[in-house]
Structures are given as C-alpha cells and as structure tokens.
Design a protein around this motif. Structure first.
Motif, mmCIF file in Angstrom:
data_model
loop_
_atom_site.group_PDB
_atom_site.id
_atom_site.type_symbol
_atom_site.label_atom_id
_atom_site.label_comp_id
_atom_site.label_asym_id
_atom_site.label_seq_id
_atom_site.Cartn_x
_atom_site.Cartn_y
_atom_site.Cartn_z
ATOM 1 N N ASP A 199 0.772 -1.106 0.176
ATOM 2 C CA ASP A 199 -0.033 0.020 0.005
ATOM 3 C C ASP A 199 0.847 1.208 -0.117
ATOM 4 O OD1 ASP A 199 -2.146 -1.517 -0.061
ATOM 5 O OD2 ASP A 199 -2.535 -1.338 2.146
ATOM 6 N N TRP A 200 2.237 1.202 0.531
ATOM 7 C CA TRP A 200 2.668 2.458 0.859
ATOM 8 C C TRP A 200 3.367 2.810 -0.472
ATOM 9 C CZ3 TRP A 200 7.919 2.801 0.009
ATOM 10 C CH2 TRP A 200 8.466 4.242 0.237
ATOM 11 N N ALA A 201 3.931 1.593 -1.089
ATOM 12 C CA ALA A 201 4.637 1.854 -2.343
ATOM 13 C C ALA A 201 3.845 2.198 -3.532
ATOM 14 C CB ALA A 201 5.376 0.293 -2.882
ATOM 15 N N THR A 202 2.388 1.813 -3.513
ATOM 16 C CA THR A 202 1.252 2.169 -4.313
ATOM 17 C C THR A 202 1.121 3.743 -4.267
ATOM 18 O OG1 THR A 202 0.331 0.252 -4.637
ATOM 19 C CG2 THR A 202 -1.149 2.061 -5.290
ATOM 20 N N LEU A 203 0.951 4.157 -2.906
ATOM 21 C CA LEU A 203 0.680 5.522 -2.554
ATOM 22 C C LEU A 203 1.788 6.446 -3.096
ATOM 23 C CD1 LEU A 203 -1.006 7.504 -1.069
ATOM 24 C CD2 LEU A 203 0.443 7.101 1.060
ATOM 25 N N HIS A 204 2.931 5.892 -3.102
ATOM 26 C CA HIS A 204 4.203 6.824 -3.437
ATOM 27 C C HIS A 204 4.776 6.562 -4.961
ATOM 28 C CE1 HIS A 204 4.965 8.753 0.541
ATOM 29 N NE2 HIS A 204 4.598 7.648 0.914
ATOM 30 N N ASP A 205 4.005 5.520 -5.556
ATOM 31 C CA ASP A 205 4.143 5.227 -7.089
ATOM 32 C C ASP A 205 5.724 4.770 -7.162
ATOM 33 O OD1 ASP A 205 3.723 4.667 -9.630
ATOM 34 O OD2 ASP A 205 4.125 6.918 -10.129
ATOM 35 N N SER B 269 0.197 -8.553 -11.586
ATOM 36 C CA SER B 269 -0.345 -7.467 -12.348
ATOM 37 C C SER B 269 -0.253 -6.027 -11.619
ATOM 38 C CB SER B 269 -1.812 -7.570 -12.899
ATOM 39 O OG SER B 269 -2.422 -7.766 -11.706
ATOM 40 N N THR B 270 -0.094 -6.238 -10.225
ATOM 41 C CA THR B 270 -0.376 -4.899 -9.536
ATOM 42 C C THR B 270 0.805 -4.814 -8.375
ATOM 43 O OG1 THR B 270 -1.571 -5.877 -7.873
ATOM 44 C CG2 THR B 270 -2.803 -4.843 -9.806
ATOM 45 N N ARG B 271 1.508 -5.894 -8.125
ATOM 46 C CA ARG B 271 2.563 -5.745 -7.030
ATOM 47 C C ARG B 271 3.511 -4.717 -7.346
ATOM 48 N NH1 ARG B 271 5.849 -11.611 -6.764
ATOM 49 N NH2 ARG B 271 7.043 -10.221 -5.474
ATOM 50 N N ARG B 272 3.942 -4.367 -6.186
ATOM 51 C CA ARG B 272 4.951 -3.165 -6.010
ATOM 52 C C ARG B 272 6.346 -3.691 -5.450
ATOM 53 N NH1 ARG B 272 4.142 1.895 -8.383
ATOM 54 N NH2 ARG B 272 1.856 1.879 -8.746
ATOM 55 N N ILE B 273 6.272 -4.760 -4.928
ATOM 56 C CA ILE B 273 7.698 -5.509 -4.412
ATOM 57 C C ILE B 273 7.949 -6.536 -5.577
ATOM 58 C CG2 ILE B 273 8.417 -6.912 -2.397
ATOM 59 C CD1 ILE B 273 6.537 -6.008 -0.677
ATOM 60 N N GLU C 118 -3.935 2.951 7.471
ATOM 61 C CA GLU C 118 -3.385 3.192 6.243
ATOM 62 C C GLU C 118 -1.968 3.503 6.401
ATOM 63 O OE1 GLU C 118 -5.373 3.394 3.602
ATOM 64 O OE2 GLU C 118 -6.952 2.851 4.420
ATOM 65 N N PRO C 119 -1.387 3.391 5.213
ATOM 66 C CA PRO C 119 0.117 3.918 4.998
ATOM 67 C C PRO C 119 0.236 5.298 5.320
ATOM 68 C CG PRO C 119 -0.820 3.369 2.963
ATOM 69 C CD PRO C 119 -2.039 2.941 3.834
ATOM 70 N N PRO C 120 1.310 5.847 5.701
ATOM 71 C CA PRO C 120 1.546 7.305 5.837
ATOM 72 C C PRO C 120 1.476 7.862 4.495
ATOM 73 C CG PRO C 120 3.710 6.012 6.124
ATOM 74 C CD PRO C 120 2.623 5.111 6.097
ATOM 75 N N ALA C 121 0.887 9.100 4.554
ATOM 76 C CA ALA C 121 1.056 9.841 3.373
ATOM 77 C C ALA C 121 2.521 10.394 2.999
ATOM 78 C CB ALA C 121 0.095 10.863 3.430
#
Length: 228
Positions: free
Chosen positions: A93-99, A147-151, A225-228
């Motif tokens: 979630d954190w990696a998605t938030l920070h792209d 298809s969506t993983r950030r790791i 939620e992950p930190p902004a």
C-alpha cells in the motif's frame, strides 16, 4: 545513505579499532558481549561506555549525512510469519501511494558457503536449510498479484555479517524496541531493564521519523492506512 554509514564506520575504526567489516551486532554490542576491536588493548578499553558512544556515533553519521525515511513497523502479533505478511501488505500500500517499487533484504540464511571449506554434501545441506527457513516469507511474496505488485522480487536473504545496511537497521530496530518498552512498560508487562545506551543511539535518527509515527514506530492495525 551507505556512504554516510561507512563514514561513521571509519570513525569507529579510528576511535576504537573496530574494522568496518566487523559486524556491528546490536544485542552483543549493548550487552557487552562479543569481540569487536582489532587488538586486546583496544578490546579492553571498549567498555560499556565506549560501546554506547560507538552506537551513537554510527547512527549520528547515518542520520546527519544520509537522506532516507525511517519506517519501523510494529504490531500486536506473536507469529513472525503472520507479522511479515501484514508488513508486506502495508508496504504494498505504501509503495502504491508513493508510486514506487520495493526490494526487501532480510537478515537470514542464504545458503552460501562463505568459508569455502564445506564439501558438496555440506553445501547442499546448507542451501536446503536456507530454502526451508525462507519458505514462509517467500510464499508471502508469491501470493501477491503479479499485475499490481510493487514488491518486485521474492525476499532476498542476506547474512547481516555481510550487509552494512542490515547492521544499521539492527541498531535502529533494537533501539526502537527498548524506547517503546521504556516509555510504555505496562503495555509490554514483565520485568525489563531497558538499555538507555540503545535508546540514546536510536534518538540520533529522530529527524527521519514520520510525523504520524509513535516515536518512529508505525503500528499496524486492521484499518490502518500507510503514511502519506
């Protein structure tokens, strides 16, 4: 970041005789165990006070000269495997938030004969033990949606003896643990004597803690939620 840490390690060598390739293991360092210095005279002078100073120096160099965001994760969870799965979900979630994309290095067995002294059977057994130990963590990664993983890769097991940044993380995590147990003894329960030296070293990193963290720690919950 690595350059900042290595500069601090050079200072430890100058002051105490600790070679930069010597593992800076937090538990041994703060409990007065292990041999860290290059000769008996330096080791004799490496007292508890000197060990505390060495830890502060190492993390102060990292904090003052390195550019990084420090995230320490905690949860009311006893199982390391369940805790790891929750951490990976949070990190996705954190990696998605920070792209961004993430690779994880984990302090553990990696199946490599570092000494070069094992025979073929012993090397095979070493590799098999490493594979079994990493299995629960590897499965967490392979359960992620491709298809969506950030790791981007399975967890990479790395012996802390050969990783400077894992040693830095070890010092930080040890200090965070002692800091929280010292601040909230009723939460943890039991008799416990916190290491004030470990806490003082950890405090060197405070400029890199997230604004929403609990003294540098992010606590996982079902709705967090992950930190902004």
């Amino acid at each position: 970041m690595l350059d900042a840490w290595l500069t601090g390690r050079e200072e430890l060598h100058r002051l105490f005789g600790i070679h930069k390739r010597k593992e800076l293991h937090a538990n041994k360092l703060f409990k007065g165990r292990g041999q860290f210095c290059e000769n008996p005279e330096q080791e004799s002078a490496f007292t508890g006070r000197a060990r505390a100073k060495a830890a502060r120096i190492a993390l102060s160099y990292l904090s003052e000269r390195g550019r990084f965001e420090l995230i320490t994760i905690g949860a009311a969870e006893r199982s390391p495997h369940v805790m790891y799965a929750r951490f990976i979900a949070w990190l996705e979630d954190w990696a998605t938030l920070h792209d961004t994309r993430v690779m994880i290095f984990y302090d553990g067995q990696h199946g490599i004969d570092e000494t070069g002294t094992l025979d073929a059977r012993e090397r095979h057994e070493l590799w098999e033990r490493a594979l079994r130990a990493a299995g629960p963590y590897r499965e967490v990664h392979r359960s992620l949606d491709l298809s969506t993983r950030r790791i981007v890769e399975d967890v990479v097991m790395q012996d802390s003896r050969y990783s400077q940044l894992i040693q830095a993380a070890d010092l930080i995590a040890y200090g965070a643990y002692h800091k929280h147990r010292h601040t909230f003894p009723d939460v943890w329960g039991g008799s416990f004597q916190p290491s004030h030296a470990a806490i003082a070293a950890y405090m060197q990193t405070s400029a890199h803690w997230g604004a929403e963290s609990d003294e540098g720690v992010h606590w996982l919950s079902a709705t967090q939620e992950p930190p902004a």
